[in-house]
Each structure stands twice: as structure tokens, then as C-alpha cells.
Motif scaffolding. Structure first.
Motif, PDB file in Angstrom:
ATOM      1  N   SER A 259       0.917  -1.013  -0.116  1.00 16.78           N
ATOM      2  CA  SER A 259       0.216   0.095  -0.116  1.00 16.78           C
ATOM      3  C   SER A 259       0.794   1.396   0.097  1.00 16.78           C
ATOM      4  O   SER A 259       1.661   1.460   1.124  1.00 16.78           O
ATOM      5  N   ASP A 262      -0.109   5.857  -3.913  1.00 15.78           N
ATOM      6  CA  ASP A 262      -1.113   6.020  -4.968  1.00 15.78           C
ATOM      7  C   ASP A 262      -1.991   4.758  -5.158  1.00 15.78           C
ATOM      8  O   ASP A 262      -3.028   4.728  -5.736  1.00 15.78           O
ATOM      9  N   THR A 263      -1.308   3.575  -4.841  1.00 13.20           N
ATOM     10  CA  THR A 263      -1.961   2.338  -5.450  1.00 13.20           C
ATOM     11  C   THR A 263      -1.639   1.436  -4.150  1.00 13.20           C
ATOM     12  O   THR A 263      -0.750   1.222  -3.509  1.00 13.20           O
ATOM     13  N   SER A 265      -0.962  -2.655  -4.256  1.00  7.42           N
ATOM     14  CA  SER A 265      -0.813  -3.770  -5.422  1.00  7.42           C
ATOM     15  C   SER A 265      -0.403  -4.940  -4.945  1.00  7.42           C
ATOM     16  O   SER A 265       0.293  -4.964  -3.772  1.00  7.42           O
TER      17      SER A 265
ATOM     18  N   TYR B 231      -0.533   5.667   2.620  1.00  7.92           N
ATOM     19  CA  TYR B 231      -1.405   5.238   1.816  1.00  7.92           C
ATOM     20  C   TYR B 231      -3.030   5.763   2.145  1.00  7.92           C
ATOM     21  O   TYR B 231      -3.997   5.126   1.278  1.00  7.92           O
ATOM     22  N   ARG B 252     -13.027   1.899  -0.555  1.00  7.45           N
ATOM     23  CA  ARG B 252     -12.166   2.401  -1.708  1.00  7.45           C
ATOM     24  C   ARG B 252     -12.919   3.350  -2.710  1.00  7.45           C
ATOM     25  O   ARG B 252     -14.181   3.140  -2.705  1.00  7.45           O
ATOM     26  N   THR B 257      -9.300  -2.108 -11.138  1.00  2.99           N
ATOM     27  CA  THR B 257      -7.745  -2.653 -11.000  1.00  2.99           C
ATOM     28  C   THR B 257      -7.126  -2.793 -12.165  1.00  2.99           C
ATOM     29  O   THR B 257      -7.620  -2.748 -13.275  1.00  2.99           O
ATOM     30  N   SER B 265      -2.704  -3.538  -9.302  1.00  6.55           N
ATOM     31  CA  SER B 265      -3.269  -2.610  -8.336  1.00  6.55           C
ATOM     32  C   SER B 265      -4.690  -2.067  -8.437  1.00  6.55           C
ATOM     33  O   SER B 265      -5.428  -2.034  -9.263  1.00  6.55           O
ATOM     34  N   THR B 266      -5.059  -1.503  -7.104  1.00  5.93           N
ATOM     35  CA  THR B 266      -6.361  -1.260  -6.907  1.00  5.93           C
ATOM     36  C   THR B 266      -6.213   0.046  -6.052  1.00  5.93           C
ATOM     37  O   THR B 266      -5.117   0.746  -5.904  1.00  5.93           O
ATOM     38  N   ASP B 267      -7.310   0.882  -5.944  1.00  8.24           N
ATOM     39  CA  ASP B 267      -7.365   2.278  -5.318  1.00  8.24           C
ATOM     40  C   ASP B 267      -6.688   1.949  -3.863  1.00  8.24           C
ATOM     41  O   ASP B 267      -6.924   1.082  -3.326  1.00  8.24           O
TER      42      ASP B 267
END
Lengths: 329, 329, 329, 329
Positions: A259, A262-263, A265, B231, B252, B257, B265-267
Motif C-alpha cells: 500500500s 497511490d496504489t 498492489s 496510503y 475504496r 484494478t 493494483s487497486t485504489d
């Protein structure tokens, strides 16, 4: 104890050699390859000998053969091994064309030997678990299958030119998976695609394709394929059934999540088939051992191999002619 | 129809004003703030008037007050509103110290008015669903609670200096969540931490803390907190029970994705409490409306507010003295 | 080629035997166990012989020993192997108590042989990847470590009674992981817990525990442990750093997701340590091979093993005395 | 301040009424419905009046109309509103057939009024974020789009009979999403499907369908649809691009995860379109406000609405004729 002759000492031959050596009760006796040095080296690694096809098939100690040589030799080797009374494991595809496949099938039927085709995806732990749960009725009758089958990057032009085209070379696996999951035969299909890379154009091939198949019982399957998924080897199954959905996702090297600003992942999928299907290759060899031990029957069978090839040829025609085609079955 | 006087026109006051205005059956009548311009502007936005505390409490049309003014005014406003016979919603914490909290509790008890404390996390859809499922026995009796409570970035030094310290300012929410989830009282706790940023050092405070609490029935809770999660706003609950585990994850902004060459990656989580708890703030005001309608009782109650404050003070002492402390209860 | 003597033919001994046999360049020469039949059977499986400790240590062909016998023999076997000049791999813990551990350390130092302790978690692909990324600075300096370490079910009472308690038996792994991740020494800790099962009560032990540790550089670590996680073996790491967070999640047998009327579900984690750490056990033996080949140094070292034992003893005291304790270091 | 006349007081009309009322700067002046009681009730709820079409269009205070009446009235209402000089927001589809759509387009062009079609999916936060990132080049040029579009359960037979069929009723949204994502026109398509439920059979319709589309630039899109996904409303997008993949997943009511003895599970998706697209409906009304304010142009435009309808008609023909068809464009 079954002694095995392995034909082919290339990339896939080496995987099979390792799995034969590790399979309790199997013994790798011969490695055969047109490249004698490769055969000798692989044989030495596993305490086997290198030899030629004739001698390997003539040796009565050899109970079974594993065929992992180049595709154009498959049909002939199957027929010869059958006539020599050997049990057969052959890499997909059965042959470069349907005629070759059907003629070797005659030899196998006449000899009455078991013949298993190496569609290893059926033995992937994730795919196999999905299939077991589907068959156990967890989501009711299957209605729609969606297969995603993408390679991380295109092969070299030389490979493409002799590959038989994307439907025979890549999607043959998906045609088998489709039939296996639906437990039903296909009645018609439509294939289309695109050619977005220079090499595929030069080879007169597609690098992006979509195939829609319909089965006797009115079930649908769509397959989408690409030769270049930037994020790795993408192999997914989705089955919608009357009572829910089962999905088989990609395998990742690790379960680390990061984490950052920005992302959030995770890892990309395993890079290619050697990594993703490592366990599947071991499991299929264990299954071949079970066939030799009389505990089960050959599956995927030679007939499965031929039907997948039929669908690949039909899909190729569908694409070239720009129309949906019915299966002759 | 209940008419409401709102004390406080700052950031949190504006959220409550919007939720009061949107609450069917509520009418925002007054906004009160030491900053008259802010009060007037917020009042105008929602068709209310600005006034002072005396007039707001003297108006018999005002059934209830919502207190979102600065912390040092809470206890006094609660007591005055109680004496004026108004139902009370007050932002956490009840008071800057335990004495203040207890004295206003006397006034509330004497007046017999409902008093709800704004621990909005209990009304977050995800946290509330976890609590419902826990109470429904889905994982059996709770055994261990793990709370993660991290802010995206530290507040300015001025804020830190008058905040009462990290345990009163941030973890008071977690102490409430801990008691709410366990439905049990705490018997002892141990708090420790670290000070890794310049501002926290200047303020004589911690910016990173860990608290371990034990309840009467032998259940454990660990809380881990930081003032700077790069994050975003990290708010998670994990409850291990005799028959399984429930976890509440972050929310989120979107469900996109991205699979690229190196990562999938996700938000990141919603950035801060205004976004994460937007629905919780609306839900708690709806709950306050249900209290006023006589459909339910005040919860979190003033007593809950006081108990969270007791734990915050005890944790502060535990950290300063470097030892585990028992609750006086 | 290093020839290995393996002490211990139990569950963990059999795993090591398989990994020794599979390790290129290793040869398993002897298996030693008080249960001669077990030793003989395991030796036969891998083409080795069974013998006794004296003969194994007296044989100059034996370069190294792998100690997987019962815990109370570890310190003595380490000392004797050291005096015989053998390289040593020993399962955790080094000894049943600190005195034993320190006395064998003297022997190892005098002999100058390498001695690696089997904290296999450091070699788990997911944990190792997290550590590499942490060390590479992906999330900046570590600030908070949260370890979740839960067994699927409690061991039998007999095991519990001689286990040394939950801190020595289970959390010793976590103490090592904590030191490894932080790359820093612990200055104080606080341990508490609960006893929620009949067997743990009878054994005078805890089955649920929480430990908070602080390092020299002011970093925090919290460990939460349970002997009975209904959903399987739960082994997770979370590290909050100045610039983000790294998390290591559980491994699942397959990547199947089922979407049914009420839930979207995936597999529970791998059931227990043999499955979860299968690759870790293989990797640590490969690392031991690299030590023997002179390519790297012993890590986790004997000193790491002793420090983890110190923390386990300190945590036990902290729990019994109900207070935070400083490390003597 | 724009005053709005809303045509239609049914389910979708009520959503639009709420969003018009909540839109800063909008005022809902009239509600019109053949069901006068429904119109009156909805008007009263938002402080508007109920009236008939003539009066609503004759009132010069009405700047804009929102059309959410039954599909067979859309084209006529668009044409009349255009002739009255009103800005238009119309629910999909533009008309029941292409002729109707094209004739109202003439009226809109002649009047020069803005006309936005209610393809709300473009305004879903997740889908909109995916589109922004795609347009920003995050995954390079799009190559393959895979749309999953499944309803939780089939509508009643009466609805099915007048729905125009699955391609016009359900997939029209997906045809719009396909064109929007690819920013390219479709050159040919192939549609097939199955009819697995009694009602769909009685209605002469499909309940399961697959459509493959090819765009001018050789990009592929496959759409798979079902009328009965047991796990809820399934709305996903996947775009494979030259440099990666973007996926838009479903939204869930909460972020709770439960780990029990056999499964680790999360919530099923939001149950249906009212929940999933709640924010999308609000966002599209905000966008309509921006059009009226002259800040942006109508999109999805009337032309987008017509093109989606063309694809739906072509797909219906493709299915009925069992062959791939080219677009006339």
C-alpha cells in the motif's frame, strides 16, 4: 515397474523427464531426440540412455512412451508406438491436421493401447478444483463459460510461421477446456480476431481472437485470447451456472500486498506456462501412472485430442470466411 | 417535527448541518458559533437562523441540540442543554477531562433527557454489518479484537498541543469500538508507543501507539495507531471468534484494478474520515432522529462516552508510567 | 559432496530428509533416532543407513548434521556435533532453556563451525519477498510490525504440558520474525493473554496471547496469537513504514472464487505448517547447502536462536508478573 | 435557475425527481404521468405541481425536460420538447425502433437544443475512473473489451413480451459502453445466445447471449449477458490494452470478510441497478446541469443513443439469421 521412453528433449521434454523421474514407480529408460547431444544430456541427468526411435520401441522393457517431440512427428510416433503395444502419452496437438490425427487413431484403436493427450490445464489445481465443484453441482447446470487465455508476449516470427495459426497453436487448449467443463459437444462456432503486431501480420495470422461456441444443450462459451498481455500469463475460467458462478483466477508468485501513496498492489500472475502449470505437468504424469496401473482410463483421450483439433480447424475456417460454422458432428 | 439547534459551524458542524437538513422530519432552526459569520453562512445555506446559546436554549420550539463546537465547550453545553430539557447529540469526546464529563452526566441524569455521543464509527455500514454478524453468532464468542486506526498525516503542531494527546484525540474512538464489539468491560490495559515525527516530539506526544486491553471475560483487544499512513486513512477491524474471523476492510473510491507490467493494483483507501465516514455521519443522525421519535434509546450513550474517556486517560498514564494499569471499575 | 547425518525421524525429520535428498550436491548418509525402526525406515526410503549418534559423529565422511530430534536433545547434540567439527543445522528452539543454549554456543564458538537455526519462516517465498522489498526501501523505514500467528487447533494436553508454554513453543518463531524484519534489538516487551480452552488451563498455559515489543530505534511490534483459528493456519505479517505498508497474506490451495446467492467466497488458508511452509523448508535446506559451499553465512544464526529464546522467556515472565519488562541487553 | 418538467413518475422517474431536487440550481416544476395520482404524489414530495404534457411544454419557465416515461413515448416527447425549445434529457432507449429515433433526431437538429441520453453507466464512479485512466493512456491503446452484464433475475413475462428483446432491452447499455470505451465505430458483429428459462421461451426471446463486435481499428469487444445471475447484479468491464489491463469490478454493500471453517467470504454485489447505479444517476443529472449551464456538451448524445439502437437491432438480426452482419456505416 513401467519403464518409459521419452521422445523429445526440448523445453517440454525436459519437464516431462523430471516428472517421470520423480513419479514413484516410473523409470525413465530412454531419451530420444534428433538432437543427439540434447538427448544424451537429458538422459544422463536422470540416469537413462539416449537411443533412437526404433530401438526404444523394440525394447520389451519399455511399457510406455511419452511423446514431446515436434508437432509434425506426433501422429507418426503415436501410430508406431501403438503398433509396438506401448501405452502412450502425447503432447498436444495430436497432429498437424485432422487427417493425420484420424489415421493414428486407427492404429491406437487396433492396438487397444491407452493413449492420453497432454492437455495439462485439466490438471492445474485451481482448474481441477473448479471442475470438481462444478460437477458436484455447486452452481447448478453450467450456462456460460468465459475463458481468458493470454500469453505474455508473442513468439518469434519463425515459430509463428510454422505454428498452424493461433487457433491450433494457442486455443486448442481452450477448446479442450470448453468441452471438458461443459461435458457437452459443440454444435456451432464463430471466430474473429485482429492482427495488431507486425509479426502476426507477416505470418498471416491473428494475435488477438474471440471465439463463441454453442453446445448441443444450448450452453455458450466465449474465449478471448491475445498473444501479448503486458502483465504476464493470464489464464482464467469463469462459469456461470443456474445457481451461481465459479471463477478460476491466476496464480501469483507471492501473497505480498503493498500500500503506497497511490496504489495498493499485488504481484502480477506467474510469468508463463512453465511456472503456472508446473504442478499441472506433475499431476498429469501422476495420472498417466494411474492409467498404466489400471486405476483409471486415459483422459484427456485421443478422441478429446481429435475433437479439439477439429474445433481449431473449424475456428480457423470461420475466421477466414467471416461466418459462423456448424460442426459436422 | 423536532427543531434542532446546532452548536458549531466548523468542519464537523457543517457535516451535521447537512445531515440534519436531509433528515426527514428534522428542521434545522439555529446555528450557533463564536464565529458569527460562519454561523450565519451555514444557517443561510439550510434556511436556518444564527443566534447565541442562550436564545437557542430558551426557544421552546427547539427540541434537541447537536453539539459540534470545540471540545472544551462540550461538557458545559451538555449540562446547559440538559437543564433546558433538550435532547442532546454531542460530538466525542464528552469533555476534556473526566471530571467535566462526570459533572455534566449529573445534569443529564437529573434532567432525564436522552444524550447520544457521536462515535460515528458504530454507524459505518461495514463496521455495523460486522457487529450485527458478530452478535448473530456467526463466529461464536469473540476472543481477540485487532483494531487498526491510522490517519493519513499528522495534524499541525497547534492542533497537537491542545489535542489532549493521541489517546484522547485519536484512540478514544477505538476504545469505544473495543467496548462496543466485545460487549464487555475492560479490566486492564497497557499502552506504549513511539514518537517518530518532529511535531509529535514538540507537543510531548506520541505519533505511533499500541494498546493492549483485557476484558472481564478474558478477551483481548490490541489497537495499533499511527498519525501518518502514507496510503491514506486506514480503519480496519478484525475479530477472532471461537468459530471463525470477521474482518472489516477499508472502503475504496472505485473498484478499478490495473494490471501492468510489474503490479496488479487497486485504489488506496478513502483519504480521510470525511469520505470514509460520510454515510456513518448520516446514519448516526438518522439514529438520533429515531431516539427523538421514541423508537430507540441513546447509544452510544453518555456513559459510553465517559468510559471511552476513562480508557483514554488510563492509556495515557500507562504510557507515561511504562506499566500496565487496572481499571478502577 | 557434503554427506549429512540427520538426527530425528519424526514428522519434521521426514521433511528434512526429503529436502536433503532432493538438494543437489547433498547426500543423506545417516538417520539417527531413539526409535530405531523409524530411523531405519526413513533411512531406507532415501538410500541412507541408520546408526547412533556416536558413530554418525565419528564418521569423517559426515560433513554436516541436521538436528530434528526432540527439543531436550538439541543443546547437547549441537555441542557434540560442534566438538566433532560438523556444520550444524538445528531445528528451533536451540534448547529448552537459556542456560543450555548459552553453553552449546560456547562449544560452537570454540569449534568455529557454522550453525544455522531452523526458523523456516524467513524462507517462505511471501515472507522473504516482503523482507527483500522492505530492505530495498519500498516503504521507507519500518515503524510498526503486526504479526498474526494462529494455529488451526490446539495440540493434545500431553504436548502442551511439556511444550514450555505458548511463548516458547509458538511465539518463538514470531520473536525471530520480529527481530529479522526490524533489523533491530528489542528493549522492552509486555505480554498478556487468555486461557479459553480446557487443555490450556490444565497445562497452566495460555491459548490466546498478545505481545507488544519496542525496539532500540523506537519501532513497535505487536504479535497476536491463538491456538485455535477455525478457518485454518493464519500466518500474516504487516509492516507499516514511513512511506507505506507491506502485508504478507496467507497462501490458499487454489484460486477458485464462488459467487452464490449469499456470499462470494474463496478457499481458506493452507491447513497447517507442513502445507504452508513446504517451500520454506526446501528453501532453508538449500540455504544450508549454500553455507556449506562457503557462499553465505549461517542465518538465522545460533545467536538469533538464543535471542528469540530470551524474548520467549521474558514474555513468559511478563505474562506471569503482569508487567512490562526490559531486556537485559 | 433552470426549471425542469419531468415526464414519468415510475421507478426511474422517482430517482430522477430526487436527483433534480438535490441538484444545486435545479428546480423541479412539473411532474407529468398518465397515472395522475402518481404524478401528484411525486410532485408533492418535491414541492412541484403535476400537469399534462401540453402545459408543461407551453410554460416558458420550463427550460428543460427529463423524459422517463414509457419507451414508446420517448421519440414523440423528444420531438415535441425540441420544438418547444427545451433542453432534453431522455432515458434510454431513444425510441422503440430506428425510424422513430431518426425522426426525432431531425426535430432536435432543427431546434438546436441539447439532448442527452440517459446511459447512466458512463457516470458510474468505477466505470468513469476506468475510462479516464484508459484515455490517459495508462494501458496504451485498447485492444479487447470484455463486458459482463447480468441481471439478478428475469423480469415478468408481460415485461419481456413488450421489451423489444434482450438486445434492445439489456444490451443497449453495453453497446453504448463498448463504443464509449473504444472511441471507435463498430464494423461488424455476431450475436448468439440461448433460451434457458420458460418465460424467455414464451416471449420468443433469449435470456443468455454473447455478442462479438469488431471496430474500424480492429479492436474486439465481447459482451456476455444473462437474465439470471444467482449472486446478484453483475456489471464488469475489462479492457486489455497494449501495455496492460484495466478491470472494473462490482460494488459491494460492505467490506466485511468472514473466514469460517470452509470458506473465506465477502458480500455479493449490490443487488440491482438502483443500488449499483445510485451515484451514477446523481452524477448524470449533475452532468445535465453542466450542459444547461453551458459548461459542456450533451454526452451521451442523441447520436450515441441512435447508434446503440442500431447495434441492438443489428444484433437481433444477427441472432435470428445465425450469421455475422456488417454495420451499414
Amino acid at each position: 515397474m513401467p519403464e518409459i521412453a521419452l521422445f523429445g528433449a526440448g523445453r517440454i521434454g525436459r519437464i516431462h523427464a523430471g516428472n517421470i523421474a520423480a513419479q514413484p514407480g516410473f523409470r525413465l529408460r530412454y531419451v530420444v531426440d534428433v538432437n543427439a547431444a540434447a538427448a544424451g544430456e537429458l538422459a544422463a541427468l536422470h540416469g537413462a540412455s539416449s537411443t533412437d526411435v526404433e530401438q526404444a520401441l523394440a525394447d520389451p522393457a519399455v511399457t510406455a512412451v511419452v511423446i514431446a517431440a515436434s508437432t509434425d512427428t506426433h501422429a507418426d510416433l503415436i501410430a508406431r508406438a501403438a503398433r509396438a503395444g506401448k501405452a502412450i502419452f502425447c503432447e498436444k496437438p495430436v497432429a498437424t491436421d485432422l487427417d493425420g490425427a484420424q489415421s493414428c487413431a486407427v492404429a491406437v484403436a487396433a492396438a487397444g493401447v491407452p493413449c492420453m493427450i497432454g492437455f495439462q490445464r485439466r490438471f492445474d489445481p485451481t482448474f481441477a478444483a473448479l471442475k470438481r465443484r462444478l460437477d458436484a453441482g455447486e452452481i447448478g447446470a453450467p450456462e456460460v463459460v468465459v475463458l481468458t487465455s493470454r500469453d505474455p508476449g508473442p513468439p518469434p516470427l519463425d515459430y509463428l510461421k510454422q505454428s498452424g495459426g493461433v487457433f491450433k497453436d494457442m486455443l486448442i487448449h481452450d477448446f479442450d477446456v470448453c468441452r471438458w467443463l461443459l461435458a457437452d459437444e459443440i454444435v456451432d462456432l464463430y471466430a474473429t480476431g485482429a492482427c495488431l503486431s507486425a509479426n502476426a501480420k507477416l505470418a498471416g495470422d491473428l494475435d488477438t481472437a474471440a471465439v463463441t461456441l454453442r453446445s448441443r444443450q444450448g450452453r455458450l462459451c466465449t474465449i478471448n485470447t491475445s498473444r501479448h498481455a503486458a502483465y504476464g500469463y493470464d489464464q482464467r475460467i469463469e462459469v456461470l451456472g443456474a445457481a451461481g458462478m465459479l471463477q478460476a483466477g491466476n496464480h501469483r508468485p507471492t501473497e505480498v500486498t503493498a500500500s503506497l501513496a497511490d496504489t495498493v498492489s499485488t504481484d502480477v500472475p506467474e510469468p508463463f506456462f512453465l511456472e503456472r502449470y508446473r504442478r499441472a505437468y506433475a499431476e498429469e504424469m501422476a495420472y498417466f501412472a494411474a492409467i498404466l496401473a489400471g486405476k483409471t482410463v486415459a483422459a484427456p483421450s485421443l478422441s478429446d485430442g481429435i475433437k479439439a483439433l477439429e474445433l481449431a480447424e473449424l475456428a480457423t475456417r470461420s475466421w477466414r470466411e467471416g461466418r459462423a460454422l456448424s460442426c459436422s458432428v
